[in-house]
Design a protein around this motif. Structure first.
Motif, mmCIF file in Angstrom:
data_model
loop_
_atom_site.group_PDB
_atom_site.id
_atom_site.type_symbol
_atom_site.label_atom_id
_atom_site.label_comp_id
_atom_site.label_asym_id
_atom_site.label_seq_id
_atom_site.Cartn_x
_atom_site.Cartn_y
_atom_site.Cartn_z
ATOM 1 N N LEU A 131 -8.351 1.648 8.440
ATOM 2 C CA LEU A 131 -6.995 1.937 7.994
ATOM 3 C C LEU A 131 -6.019 1.313 8.983
ATOM 4 O O LEU A 131 -6.024 1.637 10.167
ATOM 5 N N VAL A 135 3.363 0.859 5.159
ATOM 6 C CA VAL A 135 2.204 1.063 4.290
ATOM 7 C C VAL A 135 0.963 1.269 5.143
ATOM 8 O O VAL A 135 0.891 0.822 6.289
ATOM 9 N N GLU A 194 -5.891 -0.185 3.606
ATOM 10 C CA GLU A 194 -7.290 0.205 3.773
ATOM 11 C C GLU A 194 -8.172 -1.006 3.507
ATOM 12 O O GLU A 194 -8.129 -1.592 2.421
ATOM 13 N N ARG A 236 -7.064 -1.075 -0.340
ATOM 14 C CA ARG A 236 -5.935 -0.376 -0.961
ATOM 15 C C ARG A 236 -4.693 -0.547 -0.104
ATOM 16 O O ARG A 236 -4.785 -0.839 1.087
ATOM 17 N N CYS A 237 -3.552 -0.358 -0.730
ATOM 18 C CA CYS A 237 -2.268 -0.368 -0.036
ATOM 19 C C CYS A 237 -1.525 0.903 -0.428
ATOM 20 O O CYS A 237 -1.198 1.099 -1.598
ATOM 21 N N ILE A 238 -1.312 1.772 0.538
ATOM 22 C CA ILE A 238 -0.684 3.069 0.277
ATOM 23 C C ILE A 238 0.717 3.071 0.882
ATOM 24 O O ILE A 238 0.888 3.164 2.102
ATOM 25 N N VAL A 246 4.170 4.541 2.178
ATOM 26 C CA VAL A 246 4.552 5.841 2.734
ATOM 27 C C VAL A 246 6.054 5.815 3.017
ATOM 28 O O VAL A 246 6.532 4.953 3.751
ATOM 29 N N ASP A 306 -8.288 10.929 3.425
ATOM 30 C CA ASP A 306 -8.540 10.160 2.203
ATOM 31 C C ASP A 306 -7.256 9.596 1.612
ATOM 32 O O ASP A 306 -7.272 8.971 0.552
ATOM 33 N N LEU A 307 -6.131 9.841 2.293
ATOM 34 C CA LEU A 307 -4.806 9.319 1.939
ATOM 35 C C LEU A 307 -4.289 9.856 0.608
ATOM 36 O O LEU A 307 -3.406 9.256 -0.007
ATOM 37 N N SER A 308 -4.803 11.004 0.183
ATOM 38 C CA SER A 308 -4.406 11.556 -1.115
ATOM 39 C C SER A 308 -3.203 12.489 -1.023
ATOM 40 O O SER A 308 -2.563 12.778 -2.038
ATOM 41 N N GLU A 368 0.601 14.003 0.325
ATOM 42 C CA GLU A 368 1.921 13.556 0.759
ATOM 43 C C GLU A 368 2.057 13.844 2.254
ATOM 44 O O GLU A 368 1.651 14.906 2.727
#
Length: 272
Positions: A138, A151, A154, A164-166, A168, A219-221, A223
């Motif tokens: 990460l 962001v 991952e 993945r790109c999360i 934030v 797990d970045l799920s 907020e």
């Protein structure tokens, strides 16, 4: 609502521009963004040692244009991994240290893959924190570029299709945007820090307005929960120290954007 108490923990002479920190077995391992050394400080013996990552002249206080810009260090239980920010062509190295031998890797292709896959420009790419969880890497991209892209990227070398790109969203401090500056794993959660710096550039420094502590599930799920750290500090490194009956204790290192070779490491008590 978490309560945060910030206190000076220890001062270490001989380190400037600290950018990442790991606590393990009563030792602090610290990287600097303008140095070619990994610094190790034994808390019991109060002794600082240096491990050369790459030979060059000079080895410390390297100019902004030539430095490797090592911005993060993480530990997987066996080895330490040090990452360049990727913000210029000279900043694409990853180093692996097992306590004895240093291995240098060119990470430019992986950084380029992530930028292309998730449409992040070179001007907005700036890795400031890294966490390893099994095969998952990460990478925390600091949103201090023109587009303010905070962001979590991952990357899985064994399954690149799972990248993945999360995005934030982070709050401002005194009207100044904040950007990721480091992260550390604690159980099933990731704790990260973010700084408010008034400069829309991955290259230049700016006015500091303070730092935040955040929490997100591994797990970045979830907020993120975010809390302001007391004081007006540009914290660039965070590591987990210990769990107490009252909560968690972290150690933080600060980049003062000066050539002062006296590093203050802070403790951050986090309680409910």
């Amino acid at each position: 609502m978490l309560k945060l108490i910030l206190e000076a923990f220890i001062s270490i002479s001989g380190i400037t521009a600290a950018s990442g920190i790991v606590y393990h077995n009563d030792e602090l391992h610290i990287v600097s963004d303008n140095s070619n050394y990994l610094y190790s400080y034994n808390l019991t013996q109060q002794h600082l040692s240096k491990t050369a990552l790459m030979e060059a002249d000079p080895m410390e206080n390297i100019s902004k244009a030539n430095k490797m810009d090592l911005e993060s260090i993480t530990f997987d239980g066996n080895r330490y991994y040090l990452y360049g920010s990727g913000s210029t062509e000279k900043r694409n190295n990853r180093f692996i240290w097992d306590g004895n031998k240093v291995v240098k890797e060119d990470y430019s292709k992986i950084y380029a893959h992530l930028m292309q896959k998730f449409k992040i420009s070179k001007e907005d790419f700036n890795i400031e924190g890294v966490v390893h969880i099994g095969d998952r890497i990460l990478l925390f991209n600091r949103g201090n570029g023109p587009q303010g892209i905070n962001v979590i990227l991952e990357y899985n070398g064994k399954a690149e299709d799972k990248s993945r790109c999360i995005p934030v969203e982070l709050p401002t401090i005194r009207g100044i945007s904040t950007g990721f500056s480091d992260a550390t794993l604690v159980g099933e959660d990731i704790y990260f820090i973010a700084t408010a710096e008034d400069a829309k550039s991955t290259y230049l420094d700016g006015e500091i307005a303070g730092s935040l502590l955040g929490k997100i599930s591994a797990d970045l799920s979830s907020e993120p929960e975010v809390f302001q750290i007391p004081g007006n500090h540009k914290f660039e490194g965070i590591t987990f120290k210990e769990k107490t009956d009252k909560g968690l204790i972290f150690l933080l290192c600060e980049d003062t954007d000066t050539e002062n070779a006296e590093l203050t490491v802070y403790s951050l008590n986090v309680t409910n």
